[in-house]
Design a protein around this motif. Structure first.
Motif, PDB file in Angstrom:
ATOM      1  N   TRP A  11      43.404  42.172  54.488  1.00 52.28           N
ATOM      2  CA  TRP A  11      42.945  43.175  53.519  1.00 52.28           C
ATOM      3  C   TRP A  11      44.099  43.635  52.641  1.00 52.28           C
TER       4      TRP A  11
ATOM      5  N   SER B  37      36.650  44.780  43.580  1.00 53.39           N
ATOM      6  CA  SER B  37      35.942  43.502  43.708  1.00 53.39           C
ATOM      7  C   SER B  37      36.927  42.351  43.857  1.00 53.39           C
ATOM      8  N   THR B  39      39.849  42.581  45.303  1.00 55.22           N
ATOM      9  CA  THR B  39      40.328  42.655  46.687  1.00 55.22           C
ATOM     10  C   THR B  39      39.346  41.959  47.616  1.00 55.22           C
ATOM     11  N   ILE B  40      38.057  42.248  47.407  1.00 60.29           N
ATOM     12  CA  ILE B  40      37.041  41.629  48.261  1.00 60.29           C
ATOM     13  C   ILE B  40      37.023  40.128  48.058  1.00 60.29           C
ATOM     14  N   LYS B  44      37.623  37.845  51.208  1.00 61.63           N
ATOM     15  CA  LYS B  44      36.559  36.954  51.669  1.00 61.63           C
ATOM     16  C   LYS B  44      37.005  35.504  51.596  1.00 61.63           C
ATOM     17  N   TYR B 125      30.521  43.281  52.697  1.00 60.06           N
ATOM     18  CA  TYR B 125      31.275  43.420  51.441  1.00 60.06           C
ATOM     19  C   TYR B 125      30.861  42.429  50.355  1.00 60.06           C
TER      20      TYR B 125
END
Lengths: 234, 223
Positions: A11, B37, B39-40, B44, B125
């Motif tokens: 993250w 978005s 970051t996601i 992912k 997410y």
């Protein structure tokens, strides 16, 4: 539990990558200008800033009167003054495409190859007040005409609002060629302000203000060339 | 000071700085959405890539002619992939209901349930990307409409309607629409990419689990 830790690391890495991406794109915006290409125009004889800061009639009228009014000896002196002026401008001047007569002058000056001598001549001239008084006289004569033109152009000048509020110090020089009957012959952007919208508004103002009053009587040339200096607060 | 003048001289940033508070807020919201978005998207991508790699490696290892016991032991070592997780789950149930007899349907249900759970976990997410992709253009459009409302008001005050007066305000307002599209396009692309990837992972896990169920059943009958 361990998987949780790993996820946290990913993250964090993802977030940093995202921030980096946005930073790069945002910084790229600084350097991206839609009006990036800026045409460099060195028009032949419009070296307005060379002689004085005040908005004055540009050189062609002066040249003309020098030729008409002065005796041949004085013309010589006037020429040396001109050549000195070109020398002051230095390398830039040599790059500029000069009109034919002046080219001849400068080559003559070169043939003399004695800059000192030329300088001495100019100095003498300044002391005697030969050329400069002539120029001043011309300036006074045409100042009124110039002011009238400037007044008209200003009246038809619409500034884009963003520039008015922005308070930026843009500065553009537009060269206008006016025929004897006052008709607008040519407008040319001599010095771009770097802002296309601003430049266009200046040129449009000139075109909108035309036709101008006829040139003052006794003007020696077929047309008059003026350098108009546009500053936002004017 | 130099930085400020640089900002003003840049057309895009200059426009942003000159815009009103609502438009600025709009831009800020869009920027936050964009960072989130992205970051996601990155997260992912890393996550799904790792899981796919684990699954593939696990299945490759399984094909080496190992027995059921060895495969299940192997599944314990690969803990992140979906297929190994499903296998471990199956094993747990298998040990619990060893005496249960022929219960193929039950096994399949167990496998499917586990796959769904895993999918749920991996799917988290991704929905946010879809939301951003759908709403960002509207948020940008809102900023534009607001900016144009203000621009026309100012034009009206100036009392002149030449293009030089009208155009800058509108172009200023359109910045937010551009930004909204800028945010939405990667989000939508990422969403579709991840949905495709997730369904691939799911199918692979289900297929593998079904195979294992068959094997376990055969084993059960043998014993």
């Amino acid at each position: 539990m361990k998987g949780q830790e790993v996820n946290k690391g990913i993250w964090f890495l993802s977030f940093m990558l995202a921030l980096l991406l946005h930073g790069v794109v945002g910084a790229g915006m600084f350097f991206w200008h839609p009006s990036m290409k800026r045409p460099v125009i060195y028009s032949p004889s419009f070296t307005v800033a060379l002689y004085s800061e005040a908005p004055t009639p540009t050189r062609p009228p002066q040249k003309g009167t020098v030729a008409v009014k002065r005796s041949s000896a004085k013309v010589q002196k006037g020429k040396s003054a001109v050549s000195k002026a070109w020398k002051v401008k230095g390398k830039k001047a040599s790059r500029v495409k000069k009109p034919a007569p002046r080219k001849k002058i400068s080559s003559k000056a070169k043939r003399k190859a004695l800059l000192e001598k030329a300088l001495a001549k100019v100095e003498k001239e300044v002391v005697m007040g030969g050329l400069s008084t002539g120029r001043e006289a011309i300036e006074i004569r045409y100042k009124k005409y110039y002011d009238e033109i400037w007044r008209r152009v200003k009246a038809s000048w619409i500034l884009p609002e963003e520039i008015l509020t922005g308070g930026s110090n843009l500065f553009a020089v537009v060269v206008v060629r006016i025929a004897r009957d006052g008709a607008l012959m040519e407008t040319k952007l001599d010095k771009s302000s770097g802002n296309e919208v601003y430049d266009q508004s200046c040129i449009r103002a000139v075109k909108k203000a035309a036709p101008f009053p006829p040139l003052p009587k006794g003007y020696p040339q077929r047309y008059m060339e003026l350098g108009l200096r546009f500053r936002p607060w004017q | 000071m130099k930085g400020v003048s640089l900002v003003i001289s840049s057309p895009v940033w200059g426009m942003v700085l000159k815009s009103g508070p609502v438009v600025k807020l709009d831009i800020l919201v869009l920027l936050i959405l964009s960072v989130m978005s992205w970051t996601i998207i990155f997260f992912k991508y890393f996550q799904l890539r790792r899981i796919e790699r684990e699954d593939r490696n696990f299945l490759a290892d399984c094909r080496e002619g190992l027995g059921v016991k060895e495969i299940l032991a192997l599944a314990k070592r690969y803990r992140r992939g979906v297929v190994p997780v499903v296998f471990s789950e199956l094993q747990r149930w298998f040990l619990l209901f060893r005496e249960g007899g022929e219960m193929e349907e039950q096994w399949t249900d167990v496998a499917r349930q586990r796959v769904l759970l895993e999918r749920e976990r991996l799917n988290s997410y991704v929905g946010f990307l879809a939301t951003v992709g759908n709403t960002a253009p509207f948020i940008g459009l809102f900023g534009t409409v607001w900016g144009i409302i203000n621009a026309f008001q100012r034009i009206g005050l100036q009392g002149s309607a030449s293009l030089a007066v009208v155009a800058p305000g509108i172009s200023e307002a359109l910045v937010t629409t551009a930004l909204g599209l800028f945010v939405a396009i990667p989000a939508v692309m990422g969403y579709n990419f991840f949905v495709g990837k997730l369904s691939k992972i799911e199918e692979r896990a289900e297929g593998a689990a079904y195979l294992l169920v068959r094997i376990l059943e055969g084993k059960n009958e043998e014993e």
